[in-house]
Enzyme design. Structure first.
Site, PDB file in Angstrom:
ATOM      1  N   VAL A   1     -28.481  38.358  13.189  1.00 10.14           N
ATOM      2  CA  VAL A   1     -28.624  39.208  14.272  1.00 10.14           C
ATOM      3  C   VAL A   1     -29.660  39.525  13.977  1.00 10.14           C
ATOM      4  O   VAL A   1     -30.786  40.594  14.256  1.00 10.14           O
ATOM      5  CB  VAL A   1     -27.751  40.270  14.484  1.00 10.14           C
ATOM      6  CG1 VAL A   1     -28.456  40.837  15.595  1.00 10.14           C
ATOM      7  CG2 VAL A   1     -26.669  39.505  15.464  1.00 10.14           C
TER       8      VAL A   1
ATOM      9  N   ARG B   1     -25.772  30.590   9.533  1.00 13.86           N
ATOM     10  CA  ARG B   1     -26.196  30.762  10.926  1.00 13.86           C
ATOM     11  C   ARG B   1     -27.164  31.125  11.093  1.00 13.86           C
ATOM     12  O   ARG B   1     -27.738  32.062   9.207  1.00 13.86           O
ATOM     13  CB  ARG B   1     -25.637  31.119  12.063  1.00 13.86           C
ATOM     14  CG  ARG B   1     -24.674  32.917  11.664  1.00 13.86           C
ATOM     15  CD  ARG B   1     -23.912  33.352  12.450  1.00 13.86           C
ATOM     16  NE  ARG B   1     -22.908  34.134  11.611  1.00 13.86           N
ATOM     17  CZ  ARG B   1     -23.342  34.845  11.418  1.00 13.86           C
ATOM     18  NH1 ARG B   1     -24.821  35.468  11.421  1.00 13.86           N
ATOM     19  NH2 ARG B   1     -22.407  35.530  10.880  1.00 13.86           N
TER      20      ARG B   1
ATOM     21  N   TYR C   1      -9.475  45.290  -4.823  1.00 18.22           N
ATOM     22  CA  TYR C   1      -9.974  45.781  -3.425  1.00 18.22           C
ATOM     23  C   TYR C   1     -11.670  46.855  -4.374  1.00 18.22           C
ATOM     24  O   TYR C   1     -10.781  47.070  -5.083  1.00 18.22           O
ATOM     25  CB  TYR C   1      -8.726  47.112  -2.802  1.00 18.22           C
ATOM     26  CG  TYR C   1      -9.390  47.347  -1.736  1.00 18.22           C
ATOM     27  CD1 TYR C   1     -10.403  47.367  -0.924  1.00 18.22           C
ATOM     28  CD2 TYR C   1      -9.710  48.665  -1.766  1.00 18.22           C
ATOM     29  CE1 TYR C   1     -10.369  48.033   0.542  1.00 18.22           C
ATOM     30  CE2 TYR C   1     -10.119  49.685  -0.910  1.00 18.22           C
ATOM     31  CZ  TYR C   1     -10.985  49.636   0.019  1.00 18.22           C
ATOM     32  OH  TYR C   1     -11.074  50.013   1.469  1.00 18.22           O
ATOM     33  N   LEU C   2     -12.375  46.713  -3.768  1.00 17.52           N
ATOM     34  CA  LEU C   2     -13.611  47.524  -3.993  1.00 17.52           C
ATOM     35  C   LEU C   2     -13.682  49.125  -2.844  1.00 17.52           C
ATOM     36  O   LEU C   2     -13.464  48.347  -2.042  1.00 17.52           O
ATOM     37  CB  LEU C   2     -14.874  46.707  -4.514  1.00 17.52           C
ATOM     38  CG  LEU C   2     -15.079  45.642  -5.255  1.00 17.52           C
ATOM     39  CD1 LEU C   2     -16.576  44.880  -5.078  1.00 17.52           C
ATOM     40  CD2 LEU C   2     -14.746  45.716  -6.595  1.00 17.52           C
TER      41      LEU C   2
ATOM     42  N   ARG D   1     -29.641  48.687  15.932  1.00 19.03           N
ATOM     43  CA  ARG D   1     -29.224  47.408  17.130  1.00 19.03           C
ATOM     44  C   ARG D   1     -28.795  49.214  18.116  1.00 19.03           C
ATOM     45  O   ARG D   1     -28.456  50.203  17.484  1.00 19.03           O
ATOM     46  CB  ARG D   1     -27.755  47.650  16.395  1.00 19.03           C
ATOM     47  CG  ARG D   1     -27.870  45.983  15.851  1.00 19.03           C
ATOM     48  CD  ARG D   1     -27.199  45.348  15.362  1.00 19.03           C
ATOM     49  NE  ARG D   1     -26.318  44.186  14.484  1.00 19.03           N
ATOM     50  CZ  ARG D   1     -26.089  43.648  14.178  1.00 19.03           C
ATOM     51  NH1 ARG D   1     -24.473  43.040  14.884  1.00 19.03           N
ATOM     52  NH2 ARG D   1     -26.390  42.745  12.805  1.00 19.03           N
TER      53      ARG D   1
ATOM     54  N   HIS E   1     -22.956  46.738   1.253  1.00 17.35           N
ATOM     55  CA  HIS E   1     -23.293  45.847   1.881  1.00 17.35           C
ATOM     56  C   HIS E   1     -24.704  44.861   1.448  1.00 17.35           C
ATOM     57  O   HIS E   1     -25.408  45.446   2.457  1.00 17.35           O
ATOM     58  CB  HIS E   1     -22.527  45.647   2.826  1.00 17.35           C
ATOM     59  CG  HIS E   1     -22.731  43.934   4.051  1.00 17.35           C
ATOM     60  ND1 HIS E   1     -22.251  43.026   5.359  1.00 17.35           N
ATOM     61  CD2 HIS E   1     -22.871  42.480   3.033  1.00 17.35           C
ATOM     62  CE1 HIS E   1     -22.906  42.648   5.386  1.00 17.35           C
ATOM     63  NE2 HIS E   1     -23.083  41.823   3.690  1.00 17.35           N
TER      64      HIS E   1
ATOM     65  N   GLU F   1     -23.759  36.819   1.467  1.00 13.14           N
ATOM     66  CA  GLU F   1     -22.775  38.209   1.533  1.00 13.14           C
ATOM     67  C   GLU F   1     -22.618  38.539  -0.331  1.00 13.14           C
ATOM     68  O   GLU F   1     -21.363  38.008  -0.702  1.00 13.14           O
ATOM     69  CB  GLU F   1     -22.236  38.510   2.360  1.00 13.14           C
ATOM     70  CG  GLU F   1     -23.126  38.112   3.791  1.00 13.14           C
ATOM     71  CD  GLU F   1     -21.560  38.464   4.781  1.00 13.14           C
ATOM     72  OE1 GLU F   1     -21.906  38.442   6.482  1.00 13.14           O
ATOM     73  OE2 GLU F   1     -20.309  38.845   4.339  1.00 13.14           O
TER      74      GLU F   1
END
Ligand code: MV4
Length: 447
Positions: free
Chosen positions: A294, A291, A202-203, A337, A208, A275
């Site tokens: 957004v 895909r 776990y980081l 957004r 991201h 990612e």
């Protein structure tokens, strides 16, 4: 080239795809639920077909209904947009079986990347750095304990059929493993009908960062730079920017070139996003999205490429007209957004928009299907608009965004416009000093 594309989506993204079709002189077909009769993408399409009731399982996810609509109007391709059926390999197979082109990657890649363990295996083979973790599926608690001894705490249990954060469990101390492992499996079974899980180190405070990939059917596979997507809440991104303010020129070149060569090894076609988590100067592959995303407009802003048009051309077997060296990066772009949500509680706030006023000026883009008099239905994702600014540099970009937010009016429903206005005044945002925990743990907690 296709003569008629059915757009199997709604909202701003349906409109985005429609615009690309118009510029390629392709006829458009909107499909919509009964709740979307008055939607902008329906009004602007050449034809429209109602495919079912409001609930998306009966309309935007209703495969027989969408295929029937495509046959009825004689569409030769389907663009799935984002979300809904966009990464559904069975949908892509059914589309193909009906002699209709699915605008997206090969079915093999939809399948492979949908299985997160398989995706990691492939990533490893083609030289992407992985988060240390189990080799494949972890079958039971005994094996989970063995893996923890090898990897060290804390660890994260993830669902193989997961992605997007669903069904993840953090284990900080060894006595949590039994409950965490069992509930991870139960949640995965309930959510995906598949209870296979795997374990990763776990980081705790990563960023991201994702790399945009584009590949044609002739083996030309390139990157279009990276996007920084760390400003998120509940796995929903709020702000994305390109390039990432965290990377040096060398780090950027390293991760972008590595991603492009990995995608080239896979003979990846269409649009894709690789990612990574980024912590202490190191990158770790987590998954690949097969895909359109957004946040694609920020990549379009800094590269000057219309990647939706490119995606459609690629599906029609056109060769990309440029090489990696022809792709030039210019300036800085940020997307806010705007959701129909209360800016403090994040409760959805659907309802009628009585007043809508757009923003404008050089470097401002708004992708949205809303208008004065539009009634936001309560059944779908609360994203109602994307505000994108492109400036010469990050500071210029933020100034443009702040002005655009001042100019924009969306009344009377609460929206996250106000939250963005506040975020853009925050020193951590201004300095690019944040990670995936920042919004929830620092910004929203400290208020
Ligand atoms: C992680 C992680 C920390 N350590 N993996 C969340 C969704 C899925 N794409 C992977 N995710 C994460 N994987 C390890 N080994 C933290 C997250 C994560 C996250 C990742 C990207 C963007 C937002 C996130 C929010 C919470 C957790």
């Amino acid at each position: 080239m296709f003569s008629k594309i059915l757009i199997a989506n709604r909202g701003d993204i349906a409109l985005r795809i429609l615009r690309a079709c118009k510029e390629l002189e392709i006829k458009t077909v909107a499909v919509h639920s009964t709740a979307d009769n008055e939607a902008m993408h329906v009004r602007l399409a050449d034809e429209s077909v109602c495919i079912g009731p409001a609930h998306s399982s009966k309309s935007y996810l209703n495969i027989p209904s969408i295929i029937t609509a495509a046959q009825l109007v004689g569409a030769d391709a389907i663009h799935p947009g984002v979300g809904f059926l966009s990464e559904n390999s069975s949908f892509a197979e059914i589309v193909k079986a009906h002699d209709i082109k699915f605008i997206g990657p090969k079915i093999k890649h939809l399948k492979d990347m949908g299985d997160k363990i398989k995706a990691k295996e492939i990533a490893k083979k083609i030289g992407l750095p992985l988060v240390p973790g189990s080799k494949g599926v972890v079958k039971d608690i005994q094996n989970a304990k063995k893996e923890i001894q090898r990897i060290g705490l804390p660890i994260l249990i993830k669902a193989s059929a997961g992605g997007g954060g669903k069904g993840m469990k953090i284990v900080q101390s060894i006595d949590e493993i039994e409950i965490a492992f069992t509930s991870a499996k139960n949640e995965a079974r309930a959510a995906f009908g598949n209870d296979e899980v795997y374990i990763e180190k776990y980081l705790s405070n990563p960023r991201h960062i994702e790399v945009q990939i584009i590949g044609d059917t002739f083996g030309n596979v390139f990157h279009l730079g990276e996007r920084e997507c760390s400003i998120q809440r509940n796995h929903q991104k709020l702000i994305e920017e390109a390039p990432s303010p965290a990377l040096t020129k060398d780090e950027r070149e390293y991760i972008c070139n590595l991603s492009a060569s990995a995608a080239r090894d896979m003979q990846y076609e269409s649009l894709g996003t690789i990612e990574f988590l980024y912590e202490d100067g190191k990158f770790y592959f987590i998954e690949m999205n097969t895909r359109l995303q957004v946040e694609h407009p920020i990549t379009e802003a800094i590269t000057g490429k219309d990647i939706v048009k490119e995606q459609i051309k690629i599906a029609a077997n056109h060769k990309l007209e440029w090489k990696q060296k022809d792709i030039k990066f210019f300036g800085h772009a940020i997307e806010c957004r705007i959701n129909a949500e209360d800016p403090k509680t994040f409760m959805p706030s659907p309802g009628k928009i009585n007043q809508f006023h757009s923003a404008g000026g050089l470097g401002i883009r708004i992708d949205s299907g809303i208008y004065s008099g539009y009634n936001i239905p309560p059944y779908y994702d609360s994203l109602i608009a994307k505000l994108i600014a492109h400036g010469n540099n990050r500071k210029d970009c933020i100034l443009k965004l702040k002005q655009a937010i001042k100019e924009m009016v969306i009344e009377p429903i609460p929206s996250t416009l106000e939250l963005h206005e506040n975020l853009l005044e925050n020193p951590d945002i201004i300095n690019g000093n944040f990670d995936i925990k920042w919004l929830e743990q620092t910004y929203l907690n400290g208020k």
